[in-house]
Each structure stands twice: as structure tokens, then as C-alpha cells.
Design a protein around this motif. Structure first.
Motif, PDB file in Angstrom:
ATOM      1  N   LEU A  43     -34.409  13.566  -4.994  1.00 35.77           N
ATOM      2  CA  LEU A  43     -33.546  14.302  -4.077  1.00 35.77           C
ATOM      3  C   LEU A  43     -33.805  15.795  -4.239  1.00 35.77           C
ATOM      4  O   LEU A  43     -33.840  16.307  -5.349  1.00 35.77           O
ATOM      5  CB  LEU A  43     -32.074  13.991  -4.364  1.00 35.77           C
ATOM      6  N   THR A  44     -33.968  16.488  -3.127  1.00 38.52           N
ATOM      7  CA  THR A  44     -34.197  17.934  -3.157  1.00 38.52           C
ATOM      8  C   THR A  44     -33.001  18.645  -2.536  1.00 38.52           C
ATOM      9  O   THR A  44     -32.151  18.018  -1.895  1.00 38.52           O
ATOM     10  CB  THR A  44     -35.471  18.299  -2.366  1.00 38.52           C
ATOM     11  N   SER A  46     -33.008  20.666  -0.029  1.00 39.48           N
ATOM     12  CA  SER A  46     -33.044  20.599   1.437  1.00 39.48           C
ATOM     13  C   SER A  46     -32.528  19.244   1.940  1.00 39.48           C
ATOM     14  O   SER A  46     -31.808  19.181   2.938  1.00 39.48           O
ATOM     15  CB  SER A  46     -34.456  20.864   1.955  1.00 39.48           C
ATOM     16  N   MET A  47     -32.888  18.155   1.234  1.00 35.84           N
ATOM     17  CA  MET A  47     -32.383  16.833   1.623  1.00 35.84           C
ATOM     18  C   MET A  47     -30.870  16.779   1.469  1.00 35.84           C
ATOM     19  O   MET A  47     -30.165  16.227   2.317  1.00 35.84           O
ATOM     20  CB  MET A  47     -33.027  15.745   0.766  1.00 35.84           C
ATOM     21  N   LEU A  48     -30.378  17.370   0.382  1.00 33.54           N
ATOM     22  CA  LEU A  48     -28.933  17.384   0.141  1.00 33.54           C
ATOM     23  C   LEU A  48     -28.219  18.191   1.216  1.00 33.54           C
ATOM     24  O   LEU A  48     -27.178  17.777   1.726  1.00 33.54           O
ATOM     25  CB  LEU A  48     -28.639  17.958  -1.247  1.00 33.54           C
ATOM     26  N   GLU A  50     -29.125  18.612   4.229  1.00 32.42           N
ATOM     27  CA  GLU A  50     -29.155  17.870   5.490  1.00 32.42           C
ATOM     28  C   GLU A  50     -28.054  16.810   5.566  1.00 32.42           C
ATOM     29  O   GLU A  50     -27.477  16.589   6.633  1.00 32.42           O
ATOM     30  CB  GLU A  50     -30.512  17.178   5.670  1.00 32.42           C
ATOM     31  N   VAL A  51     -27.771  16.136   4.448  1.00 30.27           N
ATOM     32  CA  VAL A  51     -26.802  15.042   4.476  1.00 30.27           C
ATOM     33  C   VAL A  51     -25.367  15.478   4.191  1.00 30.27           C
ATOM     34  O   VAL A  51     -24.439  14.706   4.465  1.00 30.27           O
ATOM     35  CB  VAL A  51     -27.185  13.897   3.509  1.00 30.27           C
ATOM     36  N   ILE A 106     -24.592   9.440  -0.905  1.00 29.21           N
ATOM     37  CA  ILE A 106     -25.814  10.253  -0.904  1.00 29.21           C
ATOM     38  C   ILE A 106     -27.040   9.371  -1.043  1.00 29.21           C
ATOM     39  O   ILE A 106     -28.045   9.590  -0.361  1.00 29.21           O
ATOM     40  CB  ILE A 106     -25.745  11.334  -2.000  1.00 29.21           C
ATOM     41  N   ARG A 107     -26.966   8.357  -1.890  1.00 30.25           N
ATOM     42  CA  ARG A 107     -28.103   7.436  -2.031  1.00 30.25           C
ATOM     43  C   ARG A 107     -28.386   6.709  -0.722  1.00 30.25           C
ATOM     44  O   ARG A 107     -29.531   6.557  -0.320  1.00 30.25           O
ATOM     45  CB  ARG A 107     -27.829   6.415  -3.129  1.00 30.25           C
ATOM     46  N   LEU A 109     -27.647   7.684   2.341  1.00 32.48           N
ATOM     47  CA  LEU A 109     -28.098   8.593   3.397  1.00 32.48           C
ATOM     48  C   LEU A 109     -29.492   9.152   3.146  1.00 32.48           C
ATOM     49  O   LEU A 109     -30.226   9.421   4.098  1.00 32.48           O
ATOM     50  CB  LEU A 109     -27.101   9.744   3.565  1.00 32.48           C
ATOM     51  N   THR A 110     -29.862   9.344   1.880  1.00 32.69           N
ATOM     52  CA  THR A 110     -31.151   9.968   1.586  1.00 32.69           C
ATOM     53  C   THR A 110     -32.208   8.975   1.143  1.00 32.69           C
ATOM     54  O   THR A 110     -33.401   9.236   1.302  1.00 32.69           O
ATOM     55  CB  THR A 110     -31.014  11.032   0.483  1.00 32.69           C
ATOM     56  N   ALA A 112     -32.628   8.378  -1.974  1.00 35.74           N
ATOM     57  CA  ALA A 112     -33.033   8.865  -3.294  1.00 35.74           C
ATOM     58  C   ALA A 112     -32.561   7.878  -4.353  1.00 35.74           C
ATOM     59  O   ALA A 112     -31.507   7.261  -4.221  1.00 35.74           O
ATOM     60  CB  ALA A 112     -32.448  10.242  -3.553  1.00 35.74           C
TER      61      ALA A 112
END
Length: 162
Positions: A43-44, A46-48, A50-51, A106-107, A109-110, A112
Motif C-alpha cells: 500500500l502506498t 497515493s493508493m491510500l 485514493e480510497v 482498506i484491504r 478497496l486496495t 493490499a
């Protein structure tokens, strides 16, 4: 299961049980080997970023105002950890309770895999300036902030005492 009638019949039943147990153990080992591969997506920030709007909407729609307030603060990534800043003991308890649900969201949605949430407790800092309790303190502060006020006070004879 029947009651054994002889010693040879007892041995036969025990052998059948042992064979059944071996088959079960082999099935368990086979099932353990067919475990889904662990997602190693990192997880980065930017990904965080976004979600997070989706996560905030989730908590807002469920009416979880306190959780929403915690998540509305800046969230940073440090390695594989999500750093949540909380103010005081109450928000820390709420954040501890919402950790599993937040990680799952978060898992999902991403996608990760390796994630953790770290809570950073921030205490509210008292302002360095003195508290303005009296009228003369307030006037002195305003005169420092706005120089024209000193001129008005002199020209119009303003006093802080009533």
C-alpha cells in the motif's frame, strides 16, 4: 459402530480407525497446501489517498461520527503502517475499536496485503500566549495586534474600566 465379539474383531476395528484417521490427516495437509496465495501488494500513500474518500463515506453513511472525525485528519503511510493521529484518550479508544473494520475496508478497496495501523496520540498544545482574562489584558493584546487602536484610545479617551 458395533461391539467387538473377539480379540481379532477388536484389532480389525482399531486398524480401520487408524486408516480413517490417516486419511483425515492427509486431507487436512492437502487443504493446508491449497491456501490462497498471500497478496503482497504494498500500500502506498497515493493508493491510500485514493480510497480514503470511500472509507470516509462508509463511516459517514453508518452514522459513525467519532470514527469519521478521526479519519478526517491527515493520514500518513510509514512503511506498511497507516499512521492515525488521535487527540487524547477517548479518540485512542475509538480508534482501537475501529482498527479491524478499517483494515478490512482498506484491504478490500486496495487489494493490499500487509497492513497495520499505528496510533499516534497527540496532546492538545496550550497556546504560548497568555490567557486574556481581564479587559486591560484584552486591550493590550489588541493594541499590539492593531496599532491604530492605540491612536483611537488616545484620541477618544477610551478606558477599560467601567
Amino acid at each position: 459402530m458395533s461391539i467387538p465379539t473377539s480379540l481379532s474383531h477388536t484389532k480389525k476395528i482399531l486398524e480401520e480407525k487408524a486408516k480413517d484417521e490417516e486419511k483425515r490427516n492427509e486431507q487436512r495437509k492437502a487443504e493446508a497446501k491449497v491456501v490462497e496465495p498471500v497478496n503482497t501488494l504494498q500500500l502506498t500513500q497515493s493508493m491510500l489517498d485514493e480510497v480514503m474518500p470511500k472509507v470516509l463515506d462508509h463511516y459517514r453513511l453508518e452514522g459513525k461520527v467519532l470514527e469519521h472525525a478521526i479519519l478526517n485528519q491527515p493520514i500518513k503511510m510509514e512503511g506498511h503502517e497507516i499512521c492515525l493521529e488521535v487527540m487524547g484518550h477517548v479518540q485512542e479508544e475509538i480508534a482501537q475499536k475501529m482498527k479491524p473494520e478499517l483494515l478490512t475496508l482498506i484491504r478490500d478497496l486496495t487489494g493490499a496485503g500487509k497492513l497495520a495501523i499505528k496510533l499516534v496520540v497527540k496532546e492538545e498544545l496550550e497556546s504560548a500566549t497568555n490567557k486574556l482574562y481581564t479587559s486591560s489584558d484584552k486591550l493590550r493584546f489588541l493594541k499590539e495586534k492593531h496599532a491604530a487602536l492605540a491612536e483611537f484610545q488616545r484620541r477618544f479617551g477610551l478606558e477599560t474600566d467601567y
